[in-house]
Design a protein around this motif. Structure first.
Motif, PDB file in Angstrom:
ATOM      1  N   VAL A  35       0.805  -1.224   0.000  1.00  0.00           N
ATOM      2  CA  VAL A  35       0.000   0.000   0.000  1.00  0.00           C
ATOM      3  C   VAL A  35       0.839   1.276   0.000  1.00  0.00           C
ATOM      4  O   VAL A  35       0.531   2.214  -0.748  1.00  0.00           O
ATOM      5  CB  VAL A  35      -0.969  -0.013   1.205  1.00  0.00           C
ATOM      6  N   PRO A  36       1.902   1.388   0.797  1.00  0.00           N
ATOM      7  CA  PRO A  36       2.674   2.634   0.759  1.00  0.00           C
ATOM      8  C   PRO A  36       3.274   2.956  -0.610  1.00  0.00           C
ATOM      9  O   PRO A  36       3.612   4.115  -0.880  1.00  0.00           O
ATOM     10  CB  PRO A  36       3.786   2.389   1.795  1.00  0.00           C
ATOM     11  N   ALA A  37       3.399   1.957  -1.481  1.00  0.00           N
ATOM     12  CA  ALA A  37       4.013   2.179  -2.784  1.00  0.00           C
ATOM     13  C   ALA A  37       2.999   2.509  -3.868  1.00  0.00           C
ATOM     14  O   ALA A  37       3.390   2.690  -5.030  1.00  0.00           O
ATOM     15  CB  ALA A  37       4.805   0.937  -3.194  1.00  0.00           C
ATOM     16  N   ILE A  38       1.720   2.610  -3.522  1.00  0.00           N
ATOM     17  CA  ILE A  38       0.683   2.851  -4.535  1.00  0.00           C
ATOM     18  C   ILE A  38       0.921   4.138  -5.323  1.00  0.00           C
ATOM     19  O   ILE A  38       0.817   4.140  -6.556  1.00  0.00           O
ATOM     20  CB  ILE A  38      -0.710   2.848  -3.871  1.00  0.00           C
ATOM     21  N   PRO A  39       1.253   5.268  -4.694  1.00  0.00           N
ATOM     22  CA  PRO A  39       1.483   6.493  -5.490  1.00  0.00           C
ATOM     23  C   PRO A  39       2.616   6.340  -6.507  1.00  0.00           C
ATOM     24  O   PRO A  39       2.502   6.830  -7.642  1.00  0.00           O
ATOM     25  CB  PRO A  39       1.817   7.544  -4.427  1.00  0.00           C
ATOM     26  N   ILE A  40       3.689   5.662  -6.121  1.00  0.00           N
ATOM     27  CA  ILE A  40       4.817   5.488  -7.047  1.00  0.00           C
ATOM     28  C   ILE A  40       4.425   4.572  -8.195  1.00  0.00           C
ATOM     29  O   ILE A  40       4.739   4.842  -9.369  1.00  0.00           O
ATOM     30  CB  ILE A  40       6.040   4.912  -6.296  1.00  0.00           C
ATOM     31  N   LEU A  41       3.706   3.484  -7.897  1.00  0.00           N
ATOM     32  CA  LEU A  41       3.276   2.565  -8.947  1.00  0.00           C
ATOM     33  C   LEU A  41       2.272   3.235  -9.882  1.00  0.00           C
ATOM     34  O   LEU A  41       2.274   2.983 -11.098  1.00  0.00           O
ATOM     35  CB  LEU A  41       2.656   1.314  -8.316  1.00  0.00           C
ATOM     36  N   THR A  42       1.415   4.088  -9.336  1.00  0.00           N
ATOM     37  CA  THR A  42       0.456   4.810 -10.179  1.00  0.00           C
ATOM     38  C   THR A  42       1.175   5.736 -11.147  1.00  0.00           C
ATOM     39  O   THR A  42       0.801   5.831 -12.325  1.00  0.00           O
ATOM     40  CB  THR A  42      -0.519   5.610  -9.297  1.00  0.00           C
ATOM     41  N   ALA A  43       2.202   6.394 -10.661  1.00  0.00           N
ATOM     42  CA  ALA A  43       2.988   7.260 -11.551  1.00  0.00           C
ATOM     43  C   ALA A  43       3.709   6.451 -12.626  1.00  0.00           C
ATOM     44  O   ALA A  43       3.882   6.914 -13.757  1.00  0.00           O
ATOM     45  CB  ALA A  43       3.993   8.066 -10.724  1.00  0.00           C
ATOM     46  N   ALA A  44       4.107   5.212 -12.280  1.00  0.00           N
ATOM     47  CA  ALA A  44       4.821   4.367 -13.239  1.00  0.00           C
ATOM     48  C   ALA A  44       3.919   3.879 -14.369  1.00  0.00           C
ATOM     49  O   ALA A  44       4.421   3.364 -15.373  1.00  0.00           O
ATOM     50  CB  ALA A  44       5.443   3.175 -12.514  1.00  0.00           C
ATOM     51  N   LEU A  45       2.608   4.041 -14.218  1.00  0.00           N
ATOM     52  CA  LEU A  45       1.690   3.638 -15.286  1.00  0.00           C
ATOM     53  C   LEU A  45       1.876   4.481 -16.545  1.00  0.00           C
ATOM     54  O   LEU A  45       1.420   4.098 -17.629  1.00  0.00           O
ATOM     55  CB  LEU A  45       0.243   3.756 -14.815  1.00  0.00           C
ATOM     56  N   GLU A  46       2.521   5.634 -16.420  1.00  0.00           N
ATOM     57  CA  GLU A  46       2.743   6.517 -17.558  1.00  0.00           C
ATOM     58  C   GLU A  46       4.169   6.419 -18.084  1.00  0.00           C
ATOM     59  O   GLU A  46       4.602   7.279 -18.863  1.00  0.00           O
ATOM     60  CB  GLU A  46       2.431   7.962 -17.153  1.00  0.00           C
ATOM     61  N   ASP A  47       4.884   5.382 -17.699  1.00  0.00           N
ATOM     62  CA  ASP A  47       6.265   5.219 -18.142  1.00  0.00           C
ATOM     63  C   ASP A  47       6.320   4.962 -19.653  1.00  0.00           C
ATOM     64  O   ASP A  47       5.374   4.449 -20.252  1.00  0.00           O
ATOM     65  CB  ASP A  47       6.916   4.051 -17.392  1.00  0.00           C
ATOM     66  N   LYS A  48       7.443   5.291 -20.267  1.00  0.00           N
ATOM     67  CA  LYS A  48       7.599   5.111 -21.712  1.00  0.00           C
ATOM     68  C   LYS A  48       7.729   3.645 -22.094  1.00  0.00           C
ATOM     69  O   LYS A  48       7.310   3.249 -23.178  1.00  0.00           O
ATOM     70  CB  LYS A  48       8.822   5.891 -22.203  1.00  0.00           C
ATOM     71  N   GLU A  49       8.326   2.834 -21.216  1.00  0.00           N
ATOM     72  CA  GLU A  49       8.536   1.424 -21.537  1.00  0.00           C
ATOM     73  C   GLU A  49       7.296   0.613 -21.177  1.00  0.00           C
ATOM     74  O   GLU A  49       6.764   0.721 -20.069  1.00  0.00           O
ATOM     75  CB  GLU A  49       9.757   0.884 -20.782  1.00  0.00           C
ATOM     76  N   GLN A  50       6.868  -0.210 -22.134  1.00  0.00           N
ATOM     77  CA  GLN A  50       5.642  -0.970 -21.934  1.00  0.00           C
ATOM     78  C   GLN A  50       5.767  -1.986 -20.802  1.00  0.00           C
ATOM     79  O   GLN A  50       4.802  -2.265 -20.094  1.00  0.00           O
ATOM     80  CB  GLN A  50       5.217  -1.652 -23.255  1.00  0.00           C
ATOM     81  N   GLN A  51       6.960  -2.547 -20.592  1.00  0.00           N
ATOM     82  CA  GLN A  51       7.117  -3.524 -19.513  1.00  0.00           C
ATOM     83  C   GLN A  51       6.978  -2.870 -18.146  1.00  0.00           C
ATOM     84  O   GLN A  51       6.462  -3.498 -17.205  1.00  0.00           O
ATOM     85  CB  GLN A  51       8.476  -4.219 -19.638  1.00  0.00           C
ATOM     86  N   ILE A  52       7.429  -1.641 -18.019  1.00  0.00           N
ATOM     87  CA  ILE A  52       7.277  -0.925 -16.743  1.00  0.00           C
ATOM     88  C   ILE A  52       5.810  -0.598 -16.504  1.00  0.00           C
ATOM     89  O   ILE A  52       5.286  -0.780 -15.393  1.00  0.00           O
ATOM     90  CB  ILE A  52       8.136   0.361 -16.742  1.00  0.00           C
ATOM     91  N   ARG A  53       5.114  -0.163 -17.557  1.00  0.00           N
ATOM     92  CA  ARG A  53       3.687   0.144 -17.408  1.00  0.00           C
ATOM     93  C   ARG A  53       2.898  -1.114 -17.037  1.00  0.00           C
ATOM     94  O   ARG A  53       2.071  -1.099 -16.112  1.00  0.00           O
ATOM     95  CB  ARG A  53       3.129   0.727 -18.716  1.00  0.00           C
ATOM     96  N   GLY A  54       3.169  -2.194 -17.760  1.00  0.00           N
ATOM     97  CA  GLY A  54       2.470  -3.438 -17.453  1.00  0.00           C
ATOM     98  C   GLY A  54       2.805  -3.967 -16.070  1.00  0.00           C
ATOM     99  O   GLY A  54       1.931  -4.456 -15.347  1.00  0.00           O
ATOM    100  N   GLY A  55       4.076  -3.879 -15.688  1.00  0.00           N
ATOM    101  CA  GLY A  55       4.477  -4.352 -14.364  1.00  0.00           C
ATOM    102  C   GLY A  55       3.851  -3.543 -13.248  1.00  0.00           C
ATOM    103  O   GLY A  55       3.439  -4.093 -12.217  1.00  0.00           O
ATOM    104  N   ALA A  56       3.742  -2.232 -13.451  1.00  0.00           N
ATOM    105  CA  ALA A  56       3.108  -1.376 -12.438  1.00  0.00           C
ATOM    106  C   ALA A  56       1.620  -1.710 -12.305  1.00  0.00           C
ATOM    107  O   ALA A  56       1.077  -1.765 -11.195  1.00  0.00           O
ATOM    108  CB  ALA A  56       3.296   0.089 -12.805  1.00  0.00           C
TER     109      ALA A  56
END
Length: 291
Positions: A67-88
Protein backbone atom coordinates in the motif's frame (compact mmCIF):
# COMPACT_ATOMS: atom_id res chain seq x y z
CA UNK A 1 5.32 7.94 55.90
CA UNK A 2 1.69 8.85 55.51
CA UNK A 3 -0.86 6.95 53.40
CA UNK A 4 -0.87 9.44 50.51
CA UNK A 5 2.85 9.19 50.02
CA UNK A 6 2.66 5.41 50.18
CA UNK A 7 -0.08 5.31 47.48
CA UNK A 8 1.94 7.58 45.20
CA UNK A 9 4.94 5.32 45.48
CA UNK A 10 2.81 2.30 44.59
CA UNK A 11 1.08 4.00 41.62
CA UNK A 12 4.22 5.53 40.10
CA UNK A 13 5.61 2.25 38.60
CA UNK A 14 2.18 1.32 37.24
CA UNK A 15 1.78 4.68 35.50
CA UNK A 16 5.29 4.39 34.08
CA UNK A 17 4.55 0.90 32.74
CA UNK A 18 1.32 2.08 31.07
CA UNK A 19 3.13 5.00 29.44
CA UNK A 20 5.85 2.70 28.12
CA UNK A 21 3.29 0.24 26.73
CA UNK A 22 1.75 3.08 24.71
CA UNK A 23 4.93 4.79 23.62
CA UNK A 24 6.97 1.74 22.60
CA UNK A 25 4.56 0.56 19.85
CA UNK A 26 4.45 4.10 18.50
CA UNK A 27 8.21 4.21 18.40
CA UNK A 28 8.24 0.82 16.65
CA UNK A 29 5.69 1.92 14.05
CA UNK A 30 7.63 5.13 13.40
CA UNK A 31 10.81 3.14 12.87
CA UNK A 32 9.00 0.71 10.57
CA UNK A 33 7.50 3.57 8.57
CA UNK A 34 10.91 5.18 8.33
CA UNK A 35 12.38 1.92 7.01
CA UNK A 36 9.57 1.63 4.44
CA UNK A 37 10.08 5.20 3.30
CA UNK A 38 13.79 4.57 2.95
CA UNK A 39 13.09 1.47 0.88
CA UNK A 40 10.62 3.35 -1.34
CA UNK A 41 13.16 6.10 -1.96
CA UNK A 42 15.73 3.48 -2.92
CA UNK A 43 13.33 1.89 -5.41
CA UNK A 44 12.39 5.27 -6.88
CA UNK A 45 16.08 5.84 -7.56
CA UNK A 46 16.18 2.50 -9.35
CA UNK A 47 13.21 3.52 -11.47
CA UNK A 48 15.21 6.51 -12.68
CA UNK A 49 18.06 4.26 -13.75
CA UNK A 50 18.75 3.66 -17.43
CA UNK A 51 19.19 -0.08 -16.86
CA UNK A 52 15.94 -1.78 -17.78
CA UNK A 53 16.57 -4.80 -15.53
CA UNK A 54 17.07 -2.60 -12.47
CA UNK A 55 13.87 -0.72 -13.25
CA UNK A 56 11.89 -3.95 -13.47
CA UNK A 57 13.41 -5.08 -10.16
CA UNK A 58 12.26 -1.81 -8.62
CA UNK A 59 8.68 -2.44 -9.74
CA UNK A 60 8.77 -5.92 -8.19
CA UNK A 61 10.12 -4.58 -4.91
CA UNK A 62 7.46 -1.86 -4.82
CA UNK A 63 4.81 -4.55 -5.26
CA UNK A 64 6.19 -6.31 -2.19
CA UNK A 65 6.03 -3.08 -0.17
CA UNK A 66 2.31 -2.87 -0.92
CA UNK A 67 0.00 0.00 0.00
CA UNK A 68 2.67 2.63 0.76
CA UNK A 69 4.01 2.18 -2.78
CA UNK A 70 0.68 2.85 -4.53
CA UNK A 71 1.48 6.49 -5.49
CA UNK A 72 4.82 5.49 -7.05
CA UNK A 73 3.28 2.56 -8.95
CA UNK A 74 0.46 4.81 -10.18
CA UNK A 75 2.99 7.26 -11.55
CA UNK A 76 4.82 4.37 -13.24
CA UNK A 77 1.69 3.64 -15.29
CA UNK A 78 2.74 6.52 -17.56
CA UNK A 79 6.27 5.22 -18.14
CA UNK A 80 7.60 5.11 -21.71
CA UNK A 81 8.54 1.42 -21.54
CA UNK A 82 5.64 -0.97 -21.93
CA UNK A 83 7.12 -3.52 -19.51
CA UNK A 84 7.28 -0.92 -16.74
CA UNK A 85 3.69 0.14 -17.41
CA UNK A 86 2.47 -3.44 -17.45
CA UNK A 87 4.48 -4.35 -14.36
CA UNK A 88 3.11 -1.38 -12.44
CA UNK A 89 -0.47 -2.32 -13.40
CA UNK A 90 0.13 -5.91 -12.33
CA UNK A 91 1.57 -4.72 -9.01
CA UNK A 92 -1.45 -2.50 -8.33
CA UNK A 93 -3.76 -5.43 -9.08
CA UNK A 94 -1.81 -7.57 -6.64
CA UNK A 95 -2.37 -4.96 -3.91
CA UNK A 96 -6.13 -5.25 -4.48
CA UNK A 97 -9.02 -2.96 -3.47
CA UNK A 98 -6.70 -0.63 -1.55
CA UNK A 99 -5.26 0.48 -4.93
CA UNK A 100 -8.58 2.11 -5.89
CA UNK A 101 -6.88 5.52 -6.28
CA UNK A 102 -5.22 4.16 -9.44
CA UNK A 103 -8.54 3.23 -11.12
CA UNK A 104 -8.75 6.29 -13.45
CA UNK A 105 -5.23 5.68 -14.76
CA UNK A 106 -5.93 1.98 -15.23
CA UNK A 107 -9.10 2.80 -17.21
CA UNK A 108 -6.99 5.00 -19.48
CA UNK A 109 -4.53 2.14 -19.95
CA UNK A 110 -7.27 -0.02 -21.47
CA UNK A 111 -6.53 1.72 -24.79
CA UNK A 112 -2.75 1.44 -24.49
CA UNK A 113 -0.93 0.76 -27.75
CA UNK A 114 0.48 -2.49 -26.35
CA UNK A 115 -1.86 -5.47 -26.05
CA UNK A 116 -0.13 -6.95 -23.00
CA UNK A 117 -0.34 -3.64 -21.14
CA UNK A 118 -4.08 -3.47 -21.89
CA UNK A 119 -4.49 -6.97 -20.51
CA UNK A 120 -2.47 -6.13 -17.36
CA UNK A 121 -4.67 -3.08 -16.77
CA UNK A 122 -7.88 -5.09 -17.20
CA UNK A 123 -6.62 -7.78 -14.81
CA UNK A 124 -5.67 -5.10 -12.28
CA UNK A 125 -9.18 -3.60 -12.42
CA UNK A 126 -10.63 -7.08 -12.00
CA UNK A 127 -8.52 -7.67 -8.88
CA UNK A 128 -9.37 -4.29 -7.39
CA UNK A 129 -12.97 -5.47 -7.61
CA UNK A 130 -16.06 -3.60 -6.49
CA UNK A 131 -14.38 -0.16 -6.11
CA UNK A 132 -13.78 -0.25 -9.89
CA UNK A 133 -17.35 -1.14 -10.92
CA UNK A 134 -18.58 2.45 -11.36
CA UNK A 135 -15.62 3.44 -13.52
CA UNK A 136 -15.96 0.25 -15.57
CA UNK A 137 -19.65 0.97 -16.13
CA UNK A 138 -18.74 4.30 -17.67
CA UNK A 139 -16.02 2.65 -19.71
CA UNK A 140 -18.62 0.39 -21.34
CA UNK A 141 -19.95 3.50 -23.13
CA UNK A 142 -16.55 4.43 -24.57
CA UNK A 143 -16.31 4.72 -28.35
CA UNK A 144 -12.96 2.92 -28.34
CA UNK A 145 -13.57 -0.80 -28.80
CA UNK A 146 -10.39 -1.62 -26.86
CA UNK A 147 -11.76 0.15 -23.79
CA UNK A 148 -15.07 -1.74 -24.07
CA UNK A 149 -13.24 -5.04 -24.43
CA UNK A 150 -11.12 -4.39 -21.36
CA UNK A 151 -14.06 -3.16 -19.30
CA UNK A 152 -16.23 -6.20 -20.08
CA UNK A 153 -13.25 -8.49 -19.42
CA UNK A 154 -12.69 -6.88 -16.01
CA UNK A 155 -16.37 -7.10 -15.10
CA UNK A 156 -16.39 -10.77 -16.08
CA UNK A 157 -13.97 -11.41 -13.23
CA UNK A 158 -15.66 -9.27 -10.58
CA UNK A 159 -18.81 -11.39 -10.44
CA UNK A 160 -21.83 -10.73 -8.24
CA UNK A 161 -20.46 -7.41 -6.99
CA UNK A 162 -21.07 -6.01 -10.49
CA UNK A 163 -24.84 -6.54 -10.43
CA UNK A 164 -25.50 -2.83 -11.02
CA UNK A 165 -24.09 -3.26 -14.53
CA UNK A 166 -26.73 -5.82 -15.60
CA UNK A 167 -28.84 -3.43 -17.77
CA UNK A 168 -25.88 -2.04 -19.69
CA UNK A 169 -24.31 -5.48 -20.09
CA UNK A 170 -27.57 -6.65 -21.67
CA UNK A 171 -27.17 -3.81 -24.16
CA UNK A 172 -23.55 -4.81 -24.77
CA UNK A 173 -24.78 -8.17 -26.09
CA UNK A 174 -25.55 -6.35 -29.35
CA UNK A 175 -22.19 -4.57 -29.59
CA UNK A 176 -20.54 -4.42 -33.02
CA UNK A 177 -17.48 -6.24 -31.68
CA UNK A 178 -17.77 -9.99 -31.21
CA UNK A 179 -15.26 -10.09 -28.35
CA UNK A 180 -17.19 -7.44 -26.44
CA UNK A 181 -20.41 -9.44 -26.87
CA UNK A 182 -18.75 -12.62 -25.60
CA UNK A 183 -17.18 -10.84 -22.61
CA UNK A 184 -20.55 -9.31 -21.73
CA UNK A 185 -22.18 -12.76 -21.77
CA UNK A 186 -19.46 -14.14 -19.49
CA UNK A 187 -19.83 -11.15 -17.15
CA UNK A 188 -23.60 -11.68 -16.90
CA UNK A 189 -23.07 -15.36 -16.19
CA UNK A 190 -20.53 -14.44 -13.49
CA UNK A 191 -23.02 -12.14 -11.78
CA UNK A 192 -25.18 -15.21 -11.22
CA UNK A 193 -28.80 -15.57 -10.17
CA UNK A 194 -29.34 -11.82 -9.86
CA UNK A 195 -29.03 -11.49 -13.63
CA UNK A 196 -31.34 -14.42 -14.46
CA UNK A 197 -34.64 -12.45 -14.70
CA UNK A 198 -33.13 -9.88 -17.07
CA UNK A 199 -31.50 -12.59 -19.18
CA UNK A 200 -34.72 -14.58 -19.36
CA UNK A 201 -36.52 -11.50 -20.63
CA UNK A 202 -33.71 -10.86 -23.11
CA UNK A 203 -34.38 -14.25 -24.70
CA UNK A 204 -37.48 -12.65 -26.26
CA UNK A 205 -35.63 -9.58 -27.54
CA UNK A 206 -36.12 -8.65 -31.19
CA UNK A 207 -32.35 -8.38 -31.71
CA UNK A 208 -30.95 -11.86 -32.47
CA UNK A 209 -27.53 -10.93 -31.05
CA UNK A 210 -29.07 -10.12 -27.67
CA UNK A 211 -31.08 -13.36 -27.74
CA UNK A 212 -27.94 -15.34 -28.51
CA UNK A 213 -25.88 -13.58 -25.83
CA UNK A 214 -28.59 -14.15 -23.24
CA UNK A 215 -28.72 -17.84 -24.16
CA UNK A 216 -24.94 -18.11 -23.76
CA UNK A 217 -25.09 -16.35 -20.39
CA UNK A 218 -27.85 -18.65 -19.18
CA UNK A 219 -25.96 -21.69 -20.44
CA UNK A 220 -28.78 -22.84 -22.72
CA UNK A 221 -26.56 -23.23 -25.76
CA UNK A 222 -24.18 -25.46 -23.84
CA UNK A 223 -27.17 -27.45 -22.56
CA UNK A 224 -28.48 -27.97 -26.09
CA UNK A 225 -25.08 -29.15 -27.25
CA UNK A 226 -24.87 -31.64 -24.38
CA UNK A 227 -28.35 -32.93 -25.17
CA UNK A 228 -27.39 -33.51 -28.81
CA UNK A 229 -24.27 -35.36 -27.69
CA UNK A 230 -26.30 -37.53 -25.32
CA UNK A 231 -28.70 -38.42 -28.10
CA UNK A 232 -25.79 -39.36 -30.34
CA UNK A 233 -24.32 -41.53 -27.60
CA UNK A 234 -27.64 -43.30 -27.13
CA UNK A 235 -27.87 -44.02 -30.84
CA UNK A 236 -24.31 -45.30 -30.84
CA UNK A 237 -25.12 -47.67 -27.98
CA UNK A 238 -28.00 -49.18 -29.98
CA UNK A 239 -25.78 -49.95 -32.95
CA UNK A 240 -23.83 -53.22 -32.92
CA UNK A 241 -20.15 -52.72 -32.46
CA UNK A 242 -18.24 -54.76 -35.05
CA UNK A 243 -15.20 -54.75 -32.80
CA UNK A 244 -16.93 -56.59 -29.96
CA UNK A 245 -16.10 -60.31 -29.78
CA UNK A 246 -19.11 -62.43 -30.58
CA UNK A 247 -19.92 -65.56 -28.57
CA UNK A 248 -18.15 -68.72 -29.73
CA UNK A 249 -20.73 -71.26 -30.82
CA UNK A 250 -18.14 -73.98 -30.37
CA UNK A 251 -17.62 -73.31 -26.71
CA UNK A 252 -18.73 -76.19 -24.46
CA UNK A 253 -22.18 -75.71 -23.00
CA UNK A 254 -23.22 -76.86 -19.58
CA UNK A 255 -24.78 -80.35 -19.65
CA UNK A 256 -27.95 -80.31 -17.60
CA UNK A 257 -29.48 -83.58 -18.87
CA UNK A 258 -27.90 -85.79 -21.44
CA UNK A 259 -24.77 -85.16 -23.39
CA UNK A 260 -25.36 -83.42 -26.66
CA UNK A 261 -23.39 -84.12 -29.78
CA UNK A 262 -20.42 -81.90 -30.21
CA UNK A 263 -20.94 -80.01 -33.42
CA UNK A 264 -17.36 -78.87 -33.32
CA UNK A 265 -15.78 -82.33 -33.74
CA UNK A 266 -13.38 -82.44 -36.65
CA UNK A 267 -15.13 -83.28 -39.86
CA UNK A 268 -13.64 -85.40 -42.61
CA UNK A 269 -11.71 -83.52 -45.24
CA UNK A 270 -13.59 -83.90 -48.49
CA UNK A 271 -10.55 -82.78 -50.44
CA UNK A 272 -8.44 -85.85 -49.47
CA UNK A 273 -8.43 -88.46 -52.31
CA UNK A 274 -10.41 -91.55 -51.39
CA UNK A 275 -8.99 -95.05 -51.98
CA UNK A 276 -9.99 -96.75 -55.26
CA UNK A 277 -12.22 -99.77 -54.52
CA UNK A 278 -11.03 -103.20 -55.82
CA UNK A 279 -13.38 -104.50 -58.54
CA UNK A 280 -15.19 -107.71 -57.73
CA UNK A 281 -14.63 -110.38 -60.51
CA UNK A 282 -17.75 -111.36 -62.34
CA UNK A 283 -18.04 -115.19 -62.78
CA UNK A 284 -18.26 -116.39 -66.34
CA UNK A 285 -21.27 -118.34 -67.48
CA UNK A 286 -20.68 -121.95 -68.68
CA UNK A 287 -21.95 -122.45 -72.26
CA UNK A 288 -24.77 -124.93 -72.60
CA UNK A 289 -24.03 -128.16 -74.61
CA UNK A 290 -25.25 -128.32 -78.16
CA UNK A 291 -28.03 -130.76 -78.83
Amino acid sequence: MDNNTRKKLILAPKIAFICLSVILPLIGSVKAQTAINTEIIAQVEKLRDTDKIKRLEAVRELRKIGVPAIPILTAALEDKEQQIRGGAAFALGAIGPEAKTAIPQLITMLKDEDEQVRLDAAVALRRIGSPAVSALTEALKDENVLVRRGATFALAGIGAEAQQTIPILIEMLSDNDEQVRLNASIALRGIGATATPALTEALQHKNPLIRKGAAIALGQINTEISQVRNQQNQRDNLRPNPCVTRPNICAPRPNICTPRPNICNPRPNICVPRPTPTPTPIPRRTPLPKT
